[in-house]
Design a protein around this motif. Structure first.
Motif, PDB file in Angstrom:
ATOM      1  N   HIS A  20       0.860  -1.198   0.000  1.00 16.16           N
ATOM      2  CA  HIS A  20       0.000   0.000   0.000  1.00 16.16           C
ATOM      3  C   HIS A  20       0.889   1.239   0.000  1.00 16.16           C
ATOM      4  O   HIS A  20       0.682   2.159  -0.786  1.00 16.16           O
ATOM      5  CB  HIS A  20      -0.877   0.037   1.258  1.00 16.16           C
ATOM      6  CG  HIS A  20      -2.144  -0.762   1.153  1.00 16.16           C
ATOM      7  ND1 HIS A  20      -3.146  -0.465   0.273  1.00 16.16           N
ATOM      8  CD2 HIS A  20      -2.569  -1.849   1.843  1.00 16.16           C
ATOM      9  CE1 HIS A  20      -4.140  -1.322   0.414  1.00 16.16           C
ATOM     10  NE2 HIS A  20      -3.812  -2.178   1.371  1.00 16.16           N
ATOM     11  N   ARG A  48      -9.639   3.236   1.188  1.00 20.01           N
ATOM     12  CA  ARG A  48      -8.864   3.811   0.075  1.00 20.01           C
ATOM     13  C   ARG A  48      -9.151   5.309  -0.082  1.00 20.01           C
ATOM     14  O   ARG A  48      -8.233   6.120  -0.161  1.00 20.01           O
ATOM     15  CB  ARG A  48      -9.228   3.072  -1.216  1.00 20.01           C
ATOM     16  CG  ARG A  48      -8.264   3.318  -2.359  1.00 20.01           C
ATOM     17  CD  ARG A  48      -8.705   2.555  -3.595  1.00 20.01           C
ATOM     18  NE  ARG A  48      -8.939   1.140  -3.309  1.00 20.01           N
ATOM     19  CZ  ARG A  48      -9.638   0.309  -4.084  1.00 20.01           C
ATOM     20  NH1 ARG A  48     -10.149   0.746  -5.217  1.00 20.01           N
ATOM     21  NH2 ARG A  48      -9.821  -0.959  -3.731  1.00 20.01           N
ATOM     22  N   ASN A  76      -4.737   1.957  -6.875  1.00 15.69           N
ATOM     23  CA  ASN A  76      -5.173   0.567  -6.712  1.00 15.69           C
ATOM     24  C   ASN A  76      -4.563  -0.325  -7.793  1.00 15.69           C
ATOM     25  O   ASN A  76      -4.189  -1.459  -7.516  1.00 15.69           O
ATOM     26  CB  ASN A  76      -6.701   0.475  -6.742  1.00 15.69           C
ATOM     27  CG  ASN A  76      -7.190  -0.875  -6.280  1.00 15.69           C
ATOM     28  OD1 ASN A  76      -6.767  -1.369  -5.238  1.00 15.69           O
ATOM     29  ND2 ASN A  76      -8.045  -1.506  -7.063  1.00 15.69           N
ATOM     30  N   LYS A 116     -11.025  -3.693  -0.154  1.00 12.45           N
ATOM     31  CA  LYS A 116     -11.902  -4.310  -1.158  1.00 12.45           C
ATOM     32  C   LYS A 116     -11.146  -5.391  -1.926  1.00 12.45           C
ATOM     33  O   LYS A 116     -11.699  -6.068  -2.768  1.00 12.45           O
ATOM     34  CB  LYS A 116     -12.422  -3.234  -2.113  1.00 12.45           C
ATOM     35  CG  LYS A 116     -13.352  -2.272  -1.388  1.00 12.45           C
ATOM     36  CD  LYS A 116     -13.975  -1.251  -2.294  1.00 12.45           C
ATOM     37  CE  LYS A 116     -15.078  -0.534  -1.511  1.00 12.45           C
ATOM     38  NZ  LYS A 116     -15.261   0.837  -1.896  1.00 12.45           N
TER      39      LYS A 116
HETATM   40  C1  G6P Z   1      -6.658  -1.802   4.701  1.00 15.97           C
HETATM   41  C2  G6P Z   1      -5.335  -1.087   4.734  1.00 15.97           C
HETATM   42  C3  G6P Z   1      -5.467   0.346   4.295  1.00 15.97           C
HETATM   43  C4  G6P Z   1      -6.199   0.429   2.970  1.00 15.97           C
HETATM   44  C5  G6P Z   1      -7.580  -0.206   3.094  1.00 15.97           C
HETATM   45  C6  G6P Z   1      -8.347  -0.222   1.791  1.00 15.97           C
HETATM   46  O1  G6P Z   1      -7.383  -1.507   5.831  1.00 15.97           O
HETATM   47  O2  G6P Z   1      -4.794  -1.117   6.026  1.00 15.97           O
HETATM   48  O3  G6P Z   1      -4.180   0.907   4.196  1.00 15.97           O
HETATM   49  O4  G6P Z   1      -6.344   1.774   2.561  1.00 15.97           O
HETATM   50  O5  G6P Z   1      -7.435  -1.545   3.537  1.00 15.97           O
HETATM   51  O6  G6P Z   1      -7.725  -1.134   0.922  1.00 15.97           O
HETATM   52  P1  G6P Z   1      -8.065  -1.346  -0.597  1.00 15.97           P
HETATM   53  O7  G6P Z   1      -7.308  -2.606  -0.929  1.00 15.97           O
HETATM   54  O8  G6P Z   1      -9.559  -1.511  -0.699  1.00 15.97           O
HETATM   55  O9  G6P Z   1      -7.585  -0.153  -1.324  1.00 15.97           O
END
Ligand code: G6P
Ligand code: MG
Length: 211
Positions: A20, A48, A76, A116
């Motif tokens: 991330h 996100r 993403n 997600k």
């Molecule tokens: C997790 C991570 C976050 C991230 C979030 C959304 O909780 O700790 O850093 O922003 O998920 O993740 P995504 O894979 O949906 O972007």
């Protein structure tokens, strides 16, 4: 005596927190935003779009909703490029041992993640079958620090919050757990040393003594 353990995913079961951060850095480097590891720590666990809002607040520029959506999609895509290369070897022995030991003790196990992409990560790492329930960012309206995702996981397991431990690397996740009536365990990230948790561990196998 607990009946269940609910695990956060990114930064607890796998090291996707690093991916991330690296994916956000592609964007922040281009925008000239000084996004350090320390700043990433302060947004751990946020959705996100909530993460993006916090990052863009570090810039003096204003962005339209359309620009923000394009940036979130770009981040993403960069993140998924790395996630698609994940494999079961990325899961540490300590994690596998903890999951196996907890199951042998008769505990129900779930994932409670804001992501997600959680189901894809669990598939890539061969962890899906280790859990009785998976609650993720695609199943809730309100992200951490709201407790919704953990309450969803507890409901799927059919246990009360007081009967479950939540394991988190994020302060936002510990706040969510406490707001939902769970006992919270800090594991690394900005959760460790935050004073928000009931317990703190440095290895997940220590959960075998707590649950
Ligand atoms: C997790 C991570 C976050 C991230 C979030 C959304 O909780 O700790 O850093 O922003 O998920 O993740 P995504 O894979 O949906 O972007
Ligand atoms: Mg996390």
């Amino acid at each position: 005596m607990k009946k269940a353990v609910i695990f956060d995913l990114d930064g607890v079961l796998v090291h996707t927190d690093r991916y991330h951060y690296n994916a956000w850095r592609i964007l922040t480097d281009r925008l000239g935003i000084d996004f350090t590891q320390e700043r990433y720590d302060s947004i751990r666990g946020l959705s996100r779009m909530d993460s993006l809002e916090r990052i863009l607040a570090l810039s003096s520029r204003q962005f339209t909703q359309e620009e923000k959506e394009a940036m979130a999609a770009e981040k993403n895509e960069a993140y998924l490029q790395r996630v698609r290369q994940m494999n079961p070897e990325e899961v540490e022995g300590d994690v596998r041992e903890a999951l196996k030991g907890l199951r042998e003790k008769g505990l129900l196990l779930a994932v409670g993640s804001s992501s997600k992409n959680a189901k894809l990560i669990l598939e890539r790492t061969g962890l899906t079958a280790a859990f009785d329930a998976i609650a993720d960012g695609s199943m809730v309206r309100r992200a951490k620090p709201d407790p919704e995702v953990f309450l969803k996981a507890a409901a799927l397991l059919q246990v009360a919050p007081a009967e479950a431990l939540v394991v988190e690397d994020a302060a936002a996740g510990l706040r969510a757990a406490k707001a939902g009536g769970f006992q919270a365990v800090a594991f690394g990230g900005d959760a460790a040393g935050s004073g928000l948790a009931d317990y703190e561990v440095t290895r997940l196998t220590e959960l075998l003594e707590l649950a």
